[in-house]
Design an enzyme around this catalytic site. Sequence first.
Site, PDB file in Angstrom:
ATOM      1  CG  HIS A 176      -1.672   1.237   1.631  1.00  0.00           C
ATOM      2  ND1 HIS A 176      -2.382   1.688   0.403  1.00  0.00           N
ATOM      3  CD2 HIS A 176      -1.815   2.164   2.512  1.00  0.00           C
ATOM      4  CE1 HIS A 176      -3.015   2.716   0.782  1.00  0.00           C
ATOM      5  NE2 HIS A 176      -2.586   3.070   2.040  1.00  0.00           N
ATOM      6  CG  HIS A 185      -7.196   5.478   1.022  1.00  0.00           C
ATOM      7  ND1 HIS A 185      -7.720   4.369   1.887  1.00  0.00           N
ATOM      8  CD2 HIS A 185      -5.912   5.729   1.275  1.00  0.00           C
ATOM      9  CE1 HIS A 185      -6.418   4.202   2.593  1.00  0.00           C
ATOM     10  NE2 HIS A 185      -5.539   4.891   2.344  1.00  0.00           N
ATOM     11  CG  ASP A 198       4.048  -4.844 -21.734  1.00  0.00           C
ATOM     12  OD1 ASP A 198       3.327  -5.671 -22.468  1.00  0.00           O
ATOM     13  OD2 ASP A 198       4.928  -4.004 -21.802  1.00  0.00           O
ATOM     14  CG  HIS A 246      -1.243   7.402   0.478  1.00  0.00           C
ATOM     15  ND1 HIS A 246      -1.859   8.444   1.629  1.00  0.00           N
ATOM     16  CD2 HIS A 246      -1.730   6.157   1.119  1.00  0.00           C
ATOM     17  CE1 HIS A 246      -2.727   7.721   2.392  1.00  0.00           C
ATOM     18  NE2 HIS A 246      -2.499   6.356   2.155  1.00  0.00           N
ATOM     19  CE1 TYR A 274      10.429  -7.771 -22.123  1.00  0.00           C
ATOM     20  CE2 TYR A 274      10.407  -8.672 -19.910  1.00  0.00           C
ATOM     21  CZ  TYR A 274      10.797  -7.653 -20.672  1.00  0.00           C
ATOM     22  OH  TYR A 274      11.447  -6.622 -20.398  1.00  0.00           O
TER      23      TYR A 274
END
Lengths: 230, 230, 230, 230
Positions: free
Chosen positions: D95, D169, D120, D97, D227
């Site tokens: 998480h 958020h 991708d 910001h 890839y």
Amino acid sequence: MLHQELRRHVLEANLEVVRRGLVLYTFGNASGIDRETGHVVIKPSGVPYESMTAADLVIVDLDGQPVEGDKRPSSDLPTHLELYKGFPQIGGVVHTHSRAATSWAQAGLEIPCLGTTHADYFHGPVPLVPRLTDEEIEAGYERNTGLAILRRFEGIDPLAQPAALLHGHAPFTWGKTAIDAAHTAVILEEVAEMAWRAMLLNATAAPVSECLLNKHYLRKHGANAYYGQR
Amino acid sequence: MLHQELRRHVLEANLEVVRRGLVLYTFGNASGIDRETGHVVIKPSGVPYESMTAADLVIVDLDGQPVEGDKRPSSDLPTHLELYKGFPQIGGVVHTHSRAATSWAQAGLEIPCLGTTHADYFHGPVPLVPRLTDEEIEAGYERNTGLAILRRFEGIDPLAQPAALLHGHAPFTWGKTAIDAAHTAVILEEVAEMAWRAMLLNATAAPVSECLLNKHYLRKHGANAYYGQR
Amino acid sequence: MLHQELRRHVLEANLEVVRRGLVLYTFGNASGIDRETGHVVIKPSGVPYESMTAADLVIVDLDGQPVEGDKRPSSDLPTHLELYKGFPQIGGVVHTHSRAATSWAQAGLEIPCLGTTHADYFHGPVPLVPRLTDEEIEAGYERNTGLAILRRFEGIDPLAQPAALLHGHAPFTWGKTAIDAAHTAVILEEVAEMAWRAMLLNATAAPVSECLLNKHYLRKHGANAYYGQR
Amino acid sequence: MLHQELRRHVLEANLEVVRRGLVLYTFGNASGIDRETGHVVIKPSGVPYESMTAADLVIVDLDGQPVEGDKRPSSDLPTHLELYKGFPQIGGVVHTHSRAATSWAQAGLEIPCLGTTHADYFHGPVPLVPRLTDEEIEAGYERNTGLAILRRFEGIDPLAQPAALLHGHAPFTWGKTAIDAAHTAVILEEVAEMAWRAMLLNATAAPVSECLLNKHYLRKHGANAYYGQR
């Protein structure tokens, strides 16, 4: 030398805003107050940050009279003094022309609380202080700047909304200490950047609810805070 | 070697704009003049900054005739020369394609004075110099660029408005010394960035009042300045 | 080991785009060709740049058959090969997903020539290559990407317009050498950034005149160039 | 000390988002799970990254009960726990910001898939999780945040769309490991930045076709991926 620890803290506050990219050349200034003596420690005017030491800081009293130091204090000193007089809860003040926050001040808009990053630090939009009148500019400009902030914050807890945008100028932030005020300046800049980006994407983006605003602010502040180590 | 101190200052001005992120590869150029001899010290054309020394700089006279140095001067030399001839008050010239200022030049807009950061350094909007005609481009392009700046600045004190945006090109800045001109280039870039951000937020953002413009500019310049240590 | 000097140059081209902030993680790839043998030296697929050496590069022929090296070549190899076959003048190809240029590609817009920074390197707007059809995507996708670029550049001198934007994808650049192609990728990114900023300020900003375009391009390229040391 | 290797990986995931500029001060948190024991290793709350060691990380079980460590876990722990319970395929959660992704969350818009950089890594637009109700905010806010993500992802493979934007958020990302989740956070930020830039240039920019979306996603993921080195 008086107030050696406060000098160190105020130096650190001045350097923090430099380190975080909020100031260019000699822009910006931070100060701290010793509430017992009423002495204010502040950055000298126009001195390069690279060579600044705690001993270069200037000490004045709440009337701006020199107490210690042979340099001239920051020309914004009278604004700092009014904030200390009007907000007895605060111990430090920081002024920068940081890019994103200053852009909101130049646009003449308060920063709406669009997300929890904002709500974690500012309990509502960041207030905009109206332009001064010509009379206020012509005599006592810096002092009148401080008084205009105080007028705009009537009825607002300055520790819950620790920042102001001066229309056509730039932000001031404050806090319990000079270092708190510097951290708030850094976070204000990030919050200003994200709100700017969000408004450009969606000009009708809505602020967070009162409920979420309270939740995030009170997660970090007040008696029931549960963020961080205690 | 002639003008060793001036060479060092001009080198420093060239490096300052690199250090501050205003130039890419070999873009940009700074020069300084020794008013006694009329000798101009300027960056050589297309030489990498990393290896540039004061000895690599080229010295020419005000007619552009070589005085010292075996490298070719910056291809923008004739613009610098016209500025030195037309603005006898100045001692240094800097040209960059810095990102934000160049964007205003490409948009074909002068930079309005939206805040005190701007007012501290530029006594009014940053003027836009109109596009050259095809005739001016085809012969004597760089010299005509300088002449176009001089025409646009008729009646303007070049030390009070030490920057110009060339429409479809980029900024030139100047000052009492090459280092002053470099600092102005750095501050112009910041001012351009903040004005860009403010206009995107609020397309009708209004400039600061004449009164505030004068207050901030005169706080830093002129007989009654009270910013910095004196 | 074959083509040691070419390997070193291709490594340098790969690292230059990393150093200039154009690639994230293993994004991007650069290659160079030895026209005598028709051997192409290219970045291996998905290998971290920090540990990449000249020996890690892969050599294939113009049909993509392995010549030297035990790693898999970049998955974009077939696009590079078509560019080498279709543009016999070029010696290097670079592909990045650099931020500003990719944004134009995602917006589906060519980059207009709004200023001389652009005109110094690209003789006109940066062309947009239309989206591939589903059929072109499903089989031979990377090869068809190369063919789509060649179709878009019919009648265009690839050394005068050394970059293409693939709609919904990202830029390719090329040049006489791999290092030239990398420098062009860096400059394209700057040009894309400035054009983006200018268009946001003024959506009707006009390109430079044909005359100025020619002037700047020919100052740096062709028989009468007068930029740099010669 | 339990789970020493997992502790090292989770520390590395926490530091990776710092190194890439996605977090300010103590913002953000990363965790990883040991699926055999159901133990979750997570960042402590409000501890500076500079001094954080693997031993500072906190271990809890899937009910949030402490297993090892004397610090308080990140206040976002309950969100992480719901994700581990609802997405059995994942091994790490991050998480932040981060600036650009958070701006989309604040604007209340999902990030459209405008290009192959996006395709991708994310098999479709980055979903927006609606605001919580006041009831969900008032009690069990962090747990309800996790449940809201799970509701929004009903019918979506969380490894094919490993990111969510919480309206008002910020983003959460996840992956097979904590380090994968951190890489996804970094790439999400880049994708968010480029989509923001593209939408400002062209508000009607269209997403890539279903066909191209599948092509790029499957080039890197699943049985026929081609890839990287294998």
